[in-house]
Motif scaffolding. Structure first.
Motif, mmCIF file in Angstrom:
data_model
loop_
_atom_site.group_PDB
_atom_site.id
_atom_site.type_symbol
_atom_site.label_atom_id
_atom_site.label_comp_id
_atom_site.label_asym_id
_atom_site.label_seq_id
_atom_site.Cartn_x
_atom_site.Cartn_y
_atom_site.Cartn_z
ATOM 1 N N GLY A 122 0.831 -1.202 0.000
ATOM 2 C CA GLY A 122 0.000 0.000 0.000
ATOM 3 C C GLY A 122 0.858 1.241 0.000
ATOM 4 N N THR A 123 0.268 2.356 0.399
ATOM 5 C CA THR A 123 1.007 3.621 0.417
ATOM 6 C C THR A 123 0.928 4.246 1.806
ATOM 7 O OG1 THR A 123 -0.976 4.823 -0.254
ATOM 8 C CG2 THR A 123 0.497 4.102 -2.016
ATOM 9 N N GLY A 124 1.887 5.097 2.115
ATOM 10 C CA GLY A 124 1.903 5.802 3.402
ATOM 11 C C GLY A 124 2.448 4.923 4.509
ATOM 12 N N GLY A 125 2.052 5.216 5.749
ATOM 13 C CA GLY A 125 2.385 4.352 6.871
ATOM 14 C C GLY A 125 3.798 4.486 7.415
ATOM 15 N N SER A 126 4.498 5.572 7.066
ATOM 16 C CA SER A 126 5.836 5.756 7.661
ATOM 17 C C SER A 126 5.732 5.833 9.177
ATOM 18 C CB SER A 126 6.460 7.060 7.154
ATOM 19 O OG SER A 126 7.066 6.860 5.914
ATOM 20 N N SER A 127 6.792 5.427 9.856
ATOM 21 C CA SER A 127 6.803 5.474 11.319
ATOM 22 C C SER A 127 7.541 6.707 11.811
ATOM 23 C CB SER A 127 7.472 4.223 11.882
ATOM 24 O OG SER A 127 6.637 3.116 11.658
ATOM 25 N N LEU A 128 7.085 7.196 12.936
ATOM 26 C CA LEU A 128 7.643 8.407 13.539
ATOM 27 C C LEU A 128 8.203 8.076 14.920
ATOM 28 C CD1 LEU A 128 7.894 11.539 13.896
ATOM 29 C CD2 LEU A 128 5.545 11.503 14.766
ATOM 30 N N LEU A 129 9.401 8.559 15.194
ATOM 31 C CA LEU A 129 9.969 8.453 16.547
ATOM 32 C C LEU A 129 10.416 9.846 17.002
ATOM 33 C CD1 LEU A 129 12.238 5.252 16.200
ATOM 34 C CD2 LEU A 129 9.929 5.381 17.168
ATOM 35 N N VAL A 130 10.148 10.165 18.245
ATOM 36 C CA VAL A 130 10.602 11.435 18.825
ATOM 37 C C VAL A 130 11.218 11.124 20.190
ATOM 38 C CG1 VAL A 130 9.929 13.725 19.648
ATOM 39 C CG2 VAL A 130 8.759 12.730 17.669
ATOM 40 N N ASP A 131 12.384 11.681 20.465
ATOM 41 C CA ASP A 131 13.036 11.452 21.762
ATOM 42 C C ASP A 131 12.360 12.320 22.835
ATOM 43 O OD1 ASP A 131 14.632 11.112 23.947
ATOM 44 O OD2 ASP A 131 16.526 11.558 22.924
ATOM 45 N N GLY A 132 11.553 11.692 23.664
ATOM 46 C CA GLY A 132 10.797 12.426 24.688
ATOM 47 C C GLY A 132 11.703 13.094 25.717
ATOM 48 N N PHE A 133 12.857 12.492 25.997
ATOM 49 C CA PHE A 133 13.766 13.099 26.982
ATOM 50 C C PHE A 133 14.353 14.400 26.424
ATOM 51 C CE2 PHE A 133 15.006 9.103 29.698
ATOM 52 C CZ PHE A 133 13.684 8.955 30.042
ATOM 53 N N TRP A 134 14.632 14.395 25.113
ATOM 54 C CA TRP A 134 15.137 15.605 24.496
ATOM 55 C C TRP A 134 14.023 16.671 24.423
ATOM 56 C CZ3 TRP A 134 18.295 19.137 24.002
ATOM 57 C CH2 TRP A 134 18.341 20.021 22.919
ATOM 58 N N ALA A 135 12.804 16.233 24.119
ATOM 59 C CA ALA A 135 11.677 17.166 24.072
ATOM 60 C C ALA A 135 11.457 17.794 25.454
ATOM 61 C CB ALA A 135 10.419 16.439 23.600
ATOM 62 N N ALA A 136 11.561 16.978 26.498
ATOM 63 C CA ALA A 136 11.385 17.487 27.870
ATOM 64 C C ALA A 136 12.485 18.488 28.207
ATOM 65 C CB ALA A 136 11.396 16.329 28.861
#
Lengths: 466, 466
Positions: free
Chosen positions: B302-316
């Motif tokens: 299919g199309t789309g469906g990329s995964s996202l990761l964000v470092d919550g410790f860096w965001a904090a």
């Protein structure tokens, strides 16, 4: 934190079932709050008695009288929750005001209301998850109209959306001011001491396994007393496992899943010996100690080995009443713990230490005892003063736990399963000789609480709560 | 809380393995503390680069430079832990004093020492549990003699018992004063942003499955970065399950055990749809959210469906640096959550609400992000002011999470499993069309941490810690 309102909100469900230990409740109401509750209760020999309890704190009762007389079995009380339709609604640029008939006024922020919209577009009907994008709500959102209807209020917003909120939901979730913490699924806890031995809460295996009502009664007994016996369990692994699974799946830990243990030191833990064990809770080394624990002794050929139960909530209450400073120490100072007996294991909680007595910071109610003096790790973060205060408080706590007035000693036997709340009731055992085989399981706290609520609430009540 | 000592205690293990992503570490030391660390790292195409990081807080580093030059692979630094033998010992009626060569003096209470005696009589060699009865220690316990030996001190007590304590153990667990929190198994965390896409931490399936060193490296990568890819995993259920079990047993939840899911809404949760999911952590509704999460996409048409990761410790950390008040709000105000999508489930945490940003009260270090805006329940316990502050802080937090500089987008693919720390790294996905099959599992935090420590510490080091 919570203000009382001049109405009686009955937290206690009337349950009446002649095959159930908990037959009826008699609520005596004074000054809009409960002062005492009495129960009809049947002991193991079938003798019916009335147990009277006193309320000692919000949602905590203490058994203070047991009388065996000629008793009837009919419930003598029933309560309904009063309707709370408001008498007036008004708005400002940023808030909606609701005047209730008892003279209180709730003030809701526009952003709060819009964020909590429960329409199908903003809240998923099946998953019960938020669909509205909180971050697309305009910061200067206004209400264009707020129209009271019979069941609730319809609000048209400046972003073009229209929301509807039920009066009952608004009353329950009012935050300015907050009203009573109205949680219908949380019964008052019955605190107990050694006298519980005359009337230990008990249900029948058949009732639990075959009816939803039996299951519900069992769960309510566990919630209220912190433990319950189940009589008539076949002394076999499969049937006992089915009983545990009636609540929820069995929790796997580094000890495995469903237990079957004798004193073989299969795991590096004194539980797997024949040593005496003082009153303790299990899993002080877990971030999330197991919520329920089930024991079923299915083989015993020897001497000793009696089981000990102590109501930790009552012990905490006694400590608070007699030594408030010691109580404060044990509810604030954090104690590290570990499980390192198996060669491939070093389990420690995160954060790395918790108090022995844990109170909910939002309600100030006790919710968890974490106490196993043998599993305590090295204390290396206390100040010098705290070290002295800690050992002093620990001695006082221990004196309450070993007070004969609080110790409930009972012999487990095949056919009779014991289940108890490991966040409240401390357990122990006498040393023993001979062959002793116990089967049982840990159950997760969250999943047990889920089942307790699901089996005692309608879907409508659940939707109202979340 | 912890005082620094004028010595360098190296927390960082040198690991050098040409098949491992993490090749070497170069510690630059200044004023007795680490200022920066550089790594040799190989990206997915095998290109070797040096990554330089700056220390931004105790045990937190930030990737701030990536340079691709001709690089050697040899480690250029090694540290050892200094010996800490004392220079003098003295006693009073109630305490033992130890003078260390750096001019510090530790003061230990007699009761504390006696309670922590590690001899075979007082401490079970196998179970690592306390055997001494704390409550039988005389309140007026005195030391009759305290004799320094080469490795530690021998103390004879007035109750007739003799204890021996190692210097290293006493130095580590000194509470008056407390020294540095010396935890050799806790590496500095490498905080990251979108630039991590050039050098995502990656290990090989074969290494992890076949060698203890491979397993250890995998766990260290997860600990340090909060996630790690595993390349070369057969895109099959059984092999992927074996990979997860290399760490510990798979955690059962109300979703079951090992997952195999497509967008069929099998469970009442948006995860089981094809909708886009914003960056979130899972299980905000559990008292104990799952520690690790593994995903392996094994079919996608299919199309789309990329995964996202964000470092919550860096965001904090960014939130704290730019909006300290908002950071304070999100690390103190508690947010309720629920899972009620399945008809037989109403899971809520205990206590019923937790902050989004959770700091260890003993060390002030962040240890857990709990954030899923869709699973947030009704806010009914905040004050009017807190409601305003909360929505404002939440917007600021969201702005950091959706900042392109922080978002790491990656396409999952068969043969490449992703494992991440659900207490730190937020995950999400783009909406998609077509058939998408993901398999994976939740692992418990406590059991993962246990394995991390066991696979990186000797038994001696463990005994020293507890």
């Amino acid at each position: 934190m919570f203000r009382s309102i001049p109405r009686v909100y009955a937290n206690i469900k009337i349950s009446f079932n002649s095959s159930n230990n908990l037959l009826s409740k008699n609520l005596i109401i004074k000054n809009n709050s409960f002062r005492s509750i009495s129960y009809l209760s049947r002991n193991n020999n079938g003798v019916l008695s009335r147990i009277r309890t006193n309320i000692i704190e919000k949602r905590e009762l203490l058994i203070n009288n047991i009388c065996k007389r000629n008793l009837t079995e009919s419930p003598d009380f029933e309560m309904t929750i009063p309707q709370s339709n408001p008498i007036a609604v008004s708005t400002t640029l940023t808030k909606v005001f609701i005047d209730w008939p008892d003279g209180q006024t709730s003030k809701f922020h526009n952003i709060w209301l819009r964020d909590h919209c429960k329409c199908d577009e903003c809240f998923h009907k099946v998953t019960k998850q938020r669909l509205v994008d909180t971050f697309k709500i305009p910061e200067d959102l206004e209400s264009e109209s707020a129209l009271p209807e019979s069941n609730g209020i319809k609000i048209k917003w400046s972003d073009g959306h229209t929301s509807f909120f039920r009066w009952t939901w608004l009353r329950r979730h009012s935050y300015d001011p907050q009203f009573v913490d109205f949680q219908p699924f949380l019964q008052k806890k019955i605190l107990w001491d050694a006298r519980i031995k005359e009337y230990p809460p008990t249900v029948k295996y058949e009732d639990v396994m075959k009816s939803e009502e039996g299951l519900s009664n069992w769960l309510l007994n566990i919630d209220q007393f912190g433990f319950c016996f189940v009589d008539g369990v076949p002394p076999k692994v499969e049937e006992t496992e089915e009983l545990a699974k009636r609540i929820c799946f069995i929790r796997e830990t580094h000890y495995g899943r469903f237990w079957d243990f004798t004193s073989n030191l299969e795991h590096g833990d004194t539980a797997y010996t024949s040593l005496a064990l003082k009153a303790h809770t299990d899993n002080t080394y877990f971030t999330d100690p197991s919520g329920l624990q089930m024991f079923h002794l299915i083989e015993f050929n020897g001497t000793g080995g009696s089981s000990l139960l102590v109501d930790g909530f009552w012990a905490a209450r006694r400590l608070k009443m007699t030594f408030p400073e010691a109580h404060k120490i044990l509810s604030t100072i954090r104690i590290p713990a570990h499980s390192a007996g198996d060669p491939n294991t070093l389990i420690e909680p995160t954060p790395n230490a918790y108090p022995i007595l844990n109170y909910n910071p939002l309600t100030n109610e006790i919710y968890q005892i974490r106490y196993n003096n043998d599993d305590r790790s090295t204390l290396s973060h206390l100040s010098s003063n705290e070290v002295e205060a800690f050992y002093d408080a620990l001695r006082k706590w221990n004196n309450i736990l070993i007070d004969k007035e609080n110790e409930y000693w009972v012999k487990l036997e095949p056919g009779r399963a014991l289940i108890f709340n490991n966040w409240r009731v401390l357990h122990g055992r006498a040393g023993f000789t001979g062959h002793r085989r116990i089967i049982g399981a840990y159950l997760n706290w969250d999943d047990y609480r889920s089942k307790l609520k699901i089996s005692n609430l309608t879907r409508e009540e659940i939707d109202e709560m979340i």
